[in-house]
Design an enzyme around this catalytic site. Structure first.
Site, PDB file in Angstrom:
ATOM      1  N   HIS A  24       0.936  -1.408   0.210  1.00  0.00           N
ATOM      2  CA  HIS A  24       0.297   0.102  -0.011  1.00  0.00           C
ATOM      3  C   HIS A  24       0.912   0.919  -0.017  1.00  0.00           C
ATOM      4  O   HIS A  24       0.760   2.137  -0.991  1.00  0.00           O
ATOM      5  CB  HIS A  24      -1.135   0.245   1.287  1.00  0.00           C
ATOM      6  CG  HIS A  24      -1.730  -0.897   1.595  1.00  0.00           C
ATOM      7  ND1 HIS A  24      -2.410  -1.673   2.867  1.00  0.00           N
ATOM      8  CD2 HIS A  24      -2.992  -1.310   1.165  1.00  0.00           C
ATOM      9  CE1 HIS A  24      -3.233  -2.980   2.685  1.00  0.00           C
ATOM     10  NE2 HIS A  24      -3.696  -2.629   1.418  1.00  0.00           N
ATOM     11  N   LYS A  43     -17.822  -6.377   9.106  1.00  0.00           N
ATOM     12  CA  LYS A  43     -16.448  -6.976   9.173  1.00  0.00           C
ATOM     13  C   LYS A  43     -15.614  -7.236   9.727  1.00  0.00           C
ATOM     14  O   LYS A  43     -15.128  -5.509  10.736  1.00  0.00           O
ATOM     15  CB  LYS A  43     -15.209  -6.289   7.809  1.00  0.00           C
ATOM     16  CG  LYS A  43     -14.760  -7.015   6.591  1.00  0.00           C
ATOM     17  CD  LYS A  43     -13.901  -6.317   5.344  1.00  0.00           C
ATOM     18  CE  LYS A  43     -12.872  -7.195   5.192  1.00  0.00           C
ATOM     19  NZ  LYS A  43     -11.727  -6.424   3.843  1.00  0.00           N
ATOM     20  N   ARG A  74      -2.150  -6.860  -7.847  1.00  0.00           N
ATOM     21  CA  ARG A  74      -1.608  -7.460  -7.699  1.00  0.00           C
ATOM     22  C   ARG A  74      -1.356  -8.514  -8.951  1.00  0.00           C
ATOM     23  O   ARG A  74      -0.277  -8.643  -9.207  1.00  0.00           O
ATOM     24  CB  ARG A  74      -1.220  -7.859  -6.381  1.00  0.00           C
ATOM     25  CG  ARG A  74      -1.046  -7.476  -5.427  1.00  0.00           C
ATOM     26  CD  ARG A  74      -1.487  -7.599  -4.335  1.00  0.00           C
ATOM     27  NE  ARG A  74      -3.305  -8.084  -4.015  1.00  0.00           N
ATOM     28  CZ  ARG A  74      -3.959  -8.280  -2.817  1.00  0.00           C
ATOM     29  NH1 ARG A  74      -3.570  -8.379  -1.507  1.00  0.00           N
ATOM     30  NH2 ARG A  74      -4.991  -8.445  -3.150  1.00  0.00           N
ATOM     31  N   SER A  89      -3.301  -8.076   3.544  1.00  0.00           N
ATOM     32  CA  SER A  89      -3.033  -7.983   4.701  1.00  0.00           C
ATOM     33  C   SER A  89      -3.191  -9.220   5.544  1.00  0.00           C
ATOM     34  O   SER A  89      -2.972  -9.591   6.496  1.00  0.00           O
ATOM     35  CB  SER A  89      -4.366  -6.755   5.323  1.00  0.00           C
ATOM     36  OG  SER A  89      -3.662  -5.670   5.010  1.00  0.00           O
TER      37      SER A  89
END
Ligand code: PNS
Length: 165
Positions: A20, A44, A93, A131
């Site tokens: 990030h 979440k 990615r 993460s």
């Protein structure tokens, strides 16, 4: 429309990792301002609270005058509009990211036609970072190396220790 090129970089940032950070640094020459926007999603489960995530980001970008940290709930397109931001910044990615991102990009533009999403490819050496993977490896006692900013690393280690006790 404001003349400033403002980009919103939305995410969960639970926690922010070097992929990030690299993205923000590489995007800075493209925009006047980048708003790193932490999603407040009550549904979440996150290891860090919204306040902690915002605090870590503020600490990290304290010396970057053109980076601002904010949080938002609801639609990112609405948030971008309130910030007069007509760009969303996202990293890619791999192809799976692209498949996940493309419908959101198209939908976001359906919601706010002026909103363009700018994708930057992740540096190859950071392509494996997420993460959730980092948290899993650290939780299971592995050492992923230099993947987190220093302060974030120590905060995460403390969180995981707390969770294990
Ligand atoms: O870091 P993440 O979890 O990959 O970020 C995902 C995020 C926050 C960019 C995405 O879930 C999002 O934009 N959520 C806000 C809600 C929203 O606008 N949903 C509709 C998208 S078309």
């Amino acid at each position: 429309m404001s003349n400033s090129r403002i980009a919103v970089f939305p995410g969960s940032f639970d926690p922010i990792h070097l992929g990030h950070v690299d993205l923000v640094e590489r995007a800075l020459p493209l925009f006047d301002e980048i708003v790193v926007a932490v999603l407040n999603n009550e549904h979440k489960r996150t290891i860090f609270s919204l306040e902690e995530r915002v605090e870590m980001l503020e600490e990290l970008f304290r010396d970057s005058a053109r980076v601002r940290v904010a949080s938002f709930e609801g639609l990112v397109a609405d948030f971008a509009r309130t910030e007069s931001a007509f760009f969303l910044l996202r990293g890619l990615r791999n192809g799976k990211d692209f498949e996940y991102e493309l419908p959101m990009t198209v939908m976001n533009r359906r919601l706010v036609p002026e909103l363009e999403t700018v994708f930057l490819p992740t540096r190859p050496e950071l392509c494996d970072l997420s993460s959730s993977l980092i948290k899993e490896v650290l939780k299971l006692g592995g050492d992923p190396g230099e993947v987190l900013p220093e302060d974030v690393r120590s905060r995460l280690a403390a969180k995981l220790k707390e969770a294990a006790s």
